[in-house]
Design an enzyme around this catalytic site. Structure first.
Site, mmCIF file in Angstrom:
data_model
loop_
_atom_site.group_PDB
_atom_site.id
_atom_site.type_symbol
_atom_site.label_atom_id
_atom_site.label_comp_id
_atom_site.label_asym_id
_atom_site.label_seq_id
_atom_site.Cartn_x
_atom_site.Cartn_y
_atom_site.Cartn_z
ATOM 1 N N ASP A 150 38.635 41.134 -10.180
ATOM 2 C CA ASP A 150 40.088 41.233 -10.315
ATOM 3 C C ASP A 150 40.493 42.701 -10.423
ATOM 4 O OD1 ASP A 150 42.701 40.474 -10.558
ATOM 5 O OD2 ASP A 150 42.485 39.526 -12.516
ATOM 6 N N HIS A 223 45.501 35.406 -1.163
ATOM 7 C CA HIS A 223 46.096 36.181 -2.250
ATOM 8 C C HIS A 223 46.212 37.659 -1.887
ATOM 9 C CE1 HIS A 223 47.200 37.356 -6.260
ATOM 10 N NE2 HIS A 223 46.128 38.124 -6.381
#
Length: 308
Positions: A150, A223
């Site tokens: 992330d 994403h």
């Protein structure tokens, strides 16, 4: 870039984080306790530098639009500070939730994060209610609970301050930052039912090596394709995973600092409405936003003025 010292918004994520959202109780003297809180934040950060200089410990205070008005702070307000309005797509919604103060407490020492959270609770308990408390932790090499790294698109070096701290575009608020937070809960059973290749298509990166797919291969609803809107429009993400194995509530606390809220807003519109509309971020089929609140993080100088 500016001559005001910002709060520690440009630092890198570390091992232990407490995220706290507090809402003022009605009919209490919030102005008095707010001054004490501002002074406390300065004291906490100065003490951390002296006592634990190598622990990356800090506490950042954010103030919402509603709190800014209740506390009768400076006017005009920061240019892009406003109540967050829900962003509703055809299938998924980014909800808007309440909150007056946000505390972002981080440290490589879990005991420090706990102690600071307890101190803030002692200060605010009679005046406000803690409506969100999330304990984040570093998961392996900076991965979310979904298993992917992330924050790979985060800026680095001096660019972190450039994209996260206000400069001359809003001179009164130089050194400040916009802070946006969302608590996401993941459907881990549905996620785990996907093959690794299917998961990679949802994210737009390889799972093991964290390599972004080529543009001609990357799905348009991944994403990465929708949450990144260009090299000139970046934010500093300080996301952290959290989890409760007993209740199976696993998630990500999304936290972003930016010099403009409009950048974050555009990313959210791409994700929830889609670009083009209907081509929404596929990660939302497995991750549900439970909260969404915008705050403003004053410079240290402004925080000091609020305490006097």
């Amino acid at each position: 870039m500016n001559d005001y010292q910002s709060q520690n918004v440009a630092d890198y994520p570390n091992d232990n984080t407490y995220f706290l959202v507090w809402s003022f109780k009605p009919n209490v003297d919030i102005a008095k306790i707010f001054k004490r809180i501002c002074a406390l934040i300065a004291n906490i950060n100065n003490s951390a530098l002296d006592r634990f200089p190598d622990s990356s410990s800090s506490c950042i205070l954010g103030i919402s639009y509603s709190a800014w008005l209740k506390l009768d702070l400076l006017k005009p307000l920061p240019k892009e500070l406003k109540p967050f309005s829900e962003i509703k797509g055809a299938k998924h919604t980014a909800p808007a939730t309440v909150g007056d103060l946000h505390f972002h407490i981080r440290s490589d020492r879990k005991s420090y994060a706990y102690d600071i959270s307890a101190i803030i609770s002692d200060f605010l308990g009679a005046y406000a209610e803690c409506i969100v408390e999330v304990h984040g932790f570093r998961y392996w090499d900076g991965r979310s609970i979904l298993g992917f790294v992330d924050g790979t698109e985060n800026p680095h070096g001096n660019d972190r301050a450039y994209f996260s701290v206000i400069g001359d575009t809003d001179p009164v608020y130089r050194g400040g930052s916009y802070l946006f937070v969302q608590k996401y809960v993941h459907n881990m059973n549905a996620w785990k039912s996907l093959s690794v290749k299917e998961q990679e298509n949802v994210i737009g990166r390889s799972k093991d090596n964290d390599i972004e797919m080529d543009d001609d291969v990357k799905p348009s609803n991944s994403h990465i394709a929708l949450a990144n809107i260009g090299d000139d429009f970046k934010i500093v993400r300080d996301n952290m995973p959290f989890g409760n194995t007993a209740t199976n509530e696993m998630g990500t606390y999304f936290l972003a600092y930016a010099s403009t809220f409009s950048t974050i807003e555009k990313m959210l519109e791409n994700m929830f409405i889609g670009n083009p509309p209907g081509n929404y971020d596929r990660i939302l089929d497995f991750s549900t936003a439970k909260t969404g609140t915008l705050f403003f993080v004053p410079s240290l100088d402004m925080l000091d003025s609020f305490s006097s």
